[in-house]
Design an enzyme around this catalytic site. Structure first.
Site, PDB file in Angstrom:
ATOM      1  CG  ASP A 174      -0.747  -0.535   8.014  1.00 30.40           C
ATOM      2  OD1 ASP A 174      -1.583   0.311   8.394  1.00 30.40           O
ATOM      3  OD2 ASP A 174       0.429  -0.253   7.753  1.00 30.40           O
ATOM      4  CE  LYS A 207       0.908   1.334   4.441  1.00 29.01           C
ATOM      5  NZ  LYS A 207       1.745   2.474   4.763  1.00 29.01           N
ATOM      6  CG  LEU A 221       6.294   0.625   0.339  1.00 27.84           C
ATOM      7  CD1 LEU A 221       7.250   0.036  -0.701  1.00 27.84           C
ATOM      8  CD2 LEU A 221       5.382   1.660  -0.316  1.00 27.84           C
ATOM      9  CB  ALA A 267       9.861   0.223   2.408  1.00 30.55           C
TER      10      ALA A 267
HETATM   11  P1  ATP Z   1       4.186  -0.298   7.849  1.00 28.60           P
HETATM   12  O1  ATP Z   1       4.077   0.617   6.676  1.00 28.60           O
HETATM   13  O2  ATP Z   1       2.947  -1.133   8.093  1.00 28.60           O
HETATM   14  O3  ATP Z   1       4.730   0.302   9.085  1.00 28.60           O
HETATM   15  P2  ATP Z   1       6.616  -1.281   6.786  1.00 28.60           P
HETATM   16  O4  ATP Z   1       6.413  -1.506   5.324  1.00 28.60           O
HETATM   17  O5  ATP Z   1       7.269  -0.005   7.169  1.00 28.60           O
HETATM   18  O6  ATP Z   1       5.230  -1.433   7.478  1.00 28.60           O
HETATM   19  P3  ATP Z   1       7.473  -4.016   7.093  1.00 28.60           P
HETATM   20  O7  ATP Z   1       8.085  -4.304   5.761  1.00 28.60           O
HETATM   21  O8  ATP Z   1       6.164  -4.615   7.393  1.00 28.60           O
HETATM   22  O9  ATP Z   1       7.445  -2.441   7.382  1.00 28.60           O
HETATM   23  O10 ATP Z   1       8.584  -4.459   8.179  1.00 28.60           O
HETATM   24  C1  ATP Z   1       8.679  -3.881   9.444  1.00 28.60           C
HETATM   25  C2  ATP Z   1       9.450  -4.833  10.363  1.00 28.60           C
HETATM   26  O11 ATP Z   1       8.682  -6.016  10.525  1.00 28.60           O
HETATM   27  C3  ATP Z   1      10.796  -5.267   9.811  1.00 28.60           C
HETATM   28  O12 ATP Z   1      11.774  -4.799  10.674  1.00 28.60           O
HETATM   29  C4  ATP Z   1      10.769  -6.773   9.764  1.00 28.60           C
HETATM   30  O13 ATP Z   1      11.874  -7.374  10.393  1.00 28.60           O
HETATM   31  C5  ATP Z   1       9.495  -7.179  10.492  1.00 28.60           C
HETATM   32  N1  ATP Z   1       8.709  -8.203   9.771  1.00 28.60           N
HETATM   33  C6  ATP Z   1       7.950  -9.121  10.347  1.00 28.60           C
HETATM   34  N2  ATP Z   1       7.343  -9.903   9.429  1.00 28.60           N
HETATM   35  C7  ATP Z   1       7.694  -9.445   8.232  1.00 28.60           C
HETATM   36  C8  ATP Z   1       7.389  -9.847   6.901  1.00 28.60           C
HETATM   37  N3  ATP Z   1       6.569 -10.867   6.633  1.00 28.60           N
HETATM   38  N4  ATP Z   1       7.910  -9.131   5.894  1.00 28.60           N
HETATM   39  C9  ATP Z   1       8.730  -8.081   6.165  1.00 28.60           C
HETATM   40  N5  ATP Z   1       9.081  -7.685   7.399  1.00 28.60           N
HETATM   41  C10 ATP Z   1       8.582  -8.352   8.436  1.00 28.60           C
END
Ligand code: ATP
Length: 295
Positions: free
Chosen positions: A139, A14, A102, A100
């Site tokens: 999310d 997203k 996303l 990231a």
């Molecule tokens: P959001 O935008 O919801 O905050 P994000 O995109 O910033 O999420 P994610 O890629 O979901 O962040 O990863 C955040 C943390 O979650 C990472 O530090 C990672 O180690 C942990 N994590 C747990 N499960 C997963 C997964 N299936 N894929 C990626 N990261 C994961």
């Protein structure tokens, strides 16, 4: 399905078309108001029967393989809720950059909930999956629905909106990761430069008026993440040319996206950026989508 068959699900990422932070709640979560949008950048989740245990595999060395993985937690919560003894092997083909902004982890968790509901013949309805998903991450409920959605509360209270017109999305992800918790903990309203007018954006979506949507957009979390990582502002400036309808940081960052209404223009921008010797960020060209997952 036969034993040993693999069930594959696409888990879509997203972007946030807007984020406002309303207040810090007594339970320490922040009350937010966001417009979320699914994009067709996806992980592929492959599910296979596996004794009584949950096992995560991934070629990507940055994906956690233990019980901290949100995909693991999704399987675990379903096992607990249904008392089912079956296990599952979950392979994560990671395409969504990690940490990231996303929602990659949440998308994976949502895909596991949907996939196991089918693989294990649980017949749980979407409302139950959304309630279970909300306990894993704010999310996750959004990722179970997808499209263009207003998210309030912690982000788990969802109101579907008129879909954003189909657009191309350029994503630029700098090399560093950003912790969502750190960004929220450092949020200070007096540092915000622009607040979104989400009500006007909703009217813009109803009227299919892209100008109204983008003019009223903003992400208040930019004030925190950009202060620490000024590189994000530089990426915004590079992407913010006359072809771009909107250039904004997604979530808590660091990914920056640009919305473009024409494939030729979007491709030209991507090619130009890739040819720059000093441009060392990850870059993706994708589209908006109305789905959270595809099974
Ligand atoms: P959001 O935008 O919801 O905050 P994000 O995109 O910033 O999420 P994610 O890629 O979901 O962040 O990863 C955040 C943390 O979650 C990472 O530090 C990672 O180690 C942990 N994590 C747990 N499960 C997963 C997964 N299936 N894929 C990626 N990261 C994961």
């Amino acid at each position: 399905m036969q034993k040993n068959d693999i069930l594959s699900i696409k888990a879509y990422a997203k972007i946030n078309l807007a984020i406002d932070v309303i207040r810090k709640r007594p339970d320490n979560y922040h009350e937010v108001k966001m417009i979320m949008q699914s994009i067709d950048l996806f992980d592929i989740i492959n599910l296979k029967d596996y004794d009584n245990d949950i096992k995560i595999t991934s070629e990507n060395k940055d994906v956690p393989l233990d019980e901290t993985n949100l995909a693991y937690k999704a399987a675990q919560i379903l096992k607990e809720y249904t008392n089912i003894s079956q296990g599952v092997q979950i392979n994560i083909d990671k395409k969504i950059p990690i940490a990231a902004g996303l929602a990659g982890g949440s998308a994976d968790a949502a895909a596991v909930l949907i996939g196991l509901n089918k693989l294990w013949n649980l017949n749980l309805d979407l409302d139950i999956l959304m309630k279970l998903g909300a306990t894993l991450g704010s999310d996750v409920p959004f990722c179970l629905k997808g499209g263009t959605i207003l998210a309030t509360g912690r982000g788990e209270i969802l109101t579907p909106l008129n879909n954003l017109p189909d657009l191309f999305v350029i994503l630029v992800k700098p090399k560093f990761d950003v912790s969502t918790a750190w960004v929220y903990n450092n949020f200070a309203r007096n540092k915000v430069k622009k607040t979104p007018n989400i009500e006007n954006m909703i009217i813009g979506l109803k009227e299919n008026n892209i100008t109204k949507i983008v003019e009223n957009s903003a992400n208040v979390l930019e004030s925190v993440t950009i202060e620490k990582y000024p590189e994000i502002e530089k990426i915004k400036e590079i992407l913010n040319n006359e072809e771009s309808l909107l250039t904004l940081m997604s979530g808590s960052g660091p990914t920056v996206f640009a919305l473009i209404d024409n494939l030729a223009k979007a491709t030209a921008i991507v090619e130009q950026l890739k040819s720059k010797a000093d441009f060392n960020h990850e870059i993706f060209l994708v589209k908006t989508t109305k789905r959270g997952y595809f099974i």
